[in-house]
Design a protein around this motif. Sequence first.
Motif, PDB file in Angstrom:
ATOM      1  N   GLY A 113      60.789 137.562 -15.901  1.00  0.00           N
ATOM      2  CA  GLY A 113      59.868 136.470 -15.608  1.00  0.00           C
ATOM      3  C   GLY A 113      59.621 136.315 -14.119  1.00  0.00           C
ATOM      4  O   GLY A 113      60.242 136.978 -13.292  1.00  0.00           O
ATOM      5  N   ALA A 114      58.716 135.406 -13.784  1.00  0.00           N
ATOM      6  CA  ALA A 114      58.372 135.152 -12.384  1.00  0.00           C
ATOM      7  C   ALA A 114      59.593 134.589 -11.662  1.00  0.00           C
ATOM      8  O   ALA A 114      60.173 133.592 -12.088  1.00  0.00           O
ATOM      9  N   ASN A 115      59.977 135.257 -10.581  1.00  0.00           N
ATOM     10  CA  ASN A 115      61.137 134.847  -9.775  1.00  0.00           C
ATOM     11  C   ASN A 115      62.419 134.698 -10.597  1.00  0.00           C
ATOM     12  O   ASN A 115      63.284 133.884 -10.271  1.00  0.00           O
ATOM     13  N   GLY A 116      62.535 135.433 -11.702  1.00  0.00           N
ATOM     14  CA  GLY A 116      63.751 135.397 -12.517  1.00  0.00           C
ATOM     15  C   GLY A 116      63.845 134.222 -13.466  1.00  0.00           C
ATOM     16  O   GLY A 116      64.879 134.005 -14.101  1.00  0.00           O
ATOM     17  N   LYS A 117      62.750 133.462 -13.598  1.00  0.00           N
ATOM     18  CA  LYS A 117      62.797 132.227 -14.399  1.00  0.00           C
ATOM     19  C   LYS A 117      63.092 132.489 -15.879  1.00  0.00           C
ATOM     20  O   LYS A 117      63.904 131.782 -16.493  1.00  0.00           O
ATOM     21  N   ALA A 118      62.463 133.482 -16.478  1.00  0.00           N
ATOM     22  CA  ALA A 118      62.673 133.750 -17.908  1.00  0.00           C
ATOM     23  C   ALA A 118      64.118 134.155 -18.172  1.00  0.00           C
ATOM     24  O   ALA A 118      64.746 133.673 -19.120  1.00  0.00           O
ATOM     25  N   ARG A 120      66.760 133.388 -16.359  1.00  0.00           N
ATOM     26  CA  ARG A 120      67.599 132.186 -16.183  1.00  0.00           C
ATOM     27  C   ARG A 120      67.498 131.275 -17.401  1.00  0.00           C
ATOM     28  O   ARG A 120      68.505 130.726 -17.858  1.00  0.00           O
ATOM     29  N   ASN A 121      66.287 131.106 -17.934  1.00  0.00           N
ATOM     30  CA  ASN A 121      66.121 130.273 -19.132  1.00  0.00           C
ATOM     31  C   ASN A 121      66.880 130.861 -20.318  1.00  0.00           C
ATOM     32  O   ASN A 121      67.534 130.128 -21.068  1.00  0.00           O
ATOM     33  N   LEU A 122      66.782 132.181 -20.499  1.00  0.00           N
ATOM     34  CA  LEU A 122      67.522 132.830 -21.586  1.00  0.00           C
ATOM     35  C   LEU A 122      69.020 132.585 -21.424  1.00  0.00           C
ATOM     36  O   LEU A 122      69.722 132.271 -22.393  1.00  0.00           O
ATOM     37  N   GLU A 123      69.517 132.714 -20.198  1.00  0.00           N
ATOM     38  CA  GLU A 123      70.937 132.486 -19.941  1.00  0.00           C
ATOM     39  C   GLU A 123      71.321 131.030 -20.212  1.00  0.00           C
ATOM     40  O   GLU A 123      72.351 130.758 -20.842  1.00  0.00           O
ATOM     41  N   TYR A 125      69.803 128.721 -22.140  1.00  0.00           N
ATOM     42  CA  TYR A 125      69.724 128.369 -23.562  1.00  0.00           C
ATOM     43  C   TYR A 125      70.872 128.970 -24.371  1.00  0.00           C
ATOM     44  O   TYR A 125      71.328 128.370 -25.336  1.00  0.00           O
ATOM     45  N   THR A 126      71.324 130.172 -23.976  1.00  0.00           N
ATOM     46  CA  THR A 126      72.296 130.886 -24.808  1.00  0.00           C
ATOM     47  C   THR A 126      73.726 130.855 -24.266  1.00  0.00           C
ATOM     48  O   THR A 126      74.652 131.261 -24.972  1.00  0.00           O
ATOM     49  N   GLY A 127      73.908 130.394 -23.037  1.00  0.00           N
ATOM     50  CA  GLY A 127      75.242 130.398 -22.461  1.00  0.00           C
ATOM     51  C   GLY A 127      75.772 131.804 -22.209  1.00  0.00           C
ATOM     52  O   GLY A 127      76.973 132.040 -22.254  1.00  0.00           O
ATOM     53  N   THR A 128      74.867 132.743 -21.975  1.00  0.00           N
ATOM     54  CA  THR A 128      75.246 134.131 -21.714  1.00  0.00           C
ATOM     55  C   THR A 128      74.864 134.490 -20.287  1.00  0.00           C
ATOM     56  O   THR A 128      74.209 133.716 -19.595  1.00  0.00           O
ATOM     57  N   LYS A 129      75.258 135.660 -19.876  1.00  0.00           N
ATOM     58  CA  LYS A 129      74.798 136.262 -18.622  1.00  0.00           C
ATOM     59  C   LYS A 129      73.997 137.496 -19.011  1.00  0.00           C
ATOM     60  O   LYS A 129      74.399 138.247 -19.905  1.00  0.00           O
ATOM     61  N   ILE A 130      72.853 137.700 -18.335  1.00  0.00           N
ATOM     62  CA  ILE A 130      71.953 138.799 -18.675  1.00  0.00           C
ATOM     63  C   ILE A 130      71.628 139.580 -17.403  1.00  0.00           C
ATOM     64  O   ILE A 130      71.334 138.993 -16.363  1.00  0.00           O
TER      65      ILE A 130
END
Length: 192
Positions: A113-118, A120-123, A125-130
Amino acid sequence: MSGSILRTKIPVERVGALIGSGGKVKKTVEERLSVQLLVDGKTGDVEIQTASGENPANVFRAQDIVIAIGRGFSPENALSLLNEEMNLMVLDLREFFGRSNADILRIKGRIIGANGKARRNLEDYTGTKISVYGHTVAIIGDVDHMEVAREAIDLLIHGGTHRSVYRFLEAKRAELRKSEAEIWKTPIEGTR
């Protein structure tokens, strides 16, 4: 050392992250898991050994940490794999797109995503690191949350909009919270 031995390979440019400043990361893995890491800085080859009598499962945990660092995670995030509740999943985007660099770059952009936003949102919402690195997407988390992150990434890969993916994640987060709350409410058999 004459216990279990595993070999893996990481990108040469990630060898420095695996070793760490003054050898700190390598030493942490070796001490915490009772393994020895033999790292070839020229090729990225890593041999992981345990001494005889040590838990052979430690070799697999160490391998996950080495692979996580190789797939772009910071050593701090990779070392979270020392916790037995945490796992690593690596998705190879070539399995979806073959060797089409244009498609892989497009999907990496959608996941980041733009500037890493997507990402960060995935992380969040899911409590994971990607980590999105090279032709892979890697996820660190517990089994349930990691699977939700994988499903969300799969939706993005198959053309889902970010909005629909976030709605999916909100529903899954509520579902996970409910099931986790029910676990704590359920009496353990034989305690009544």
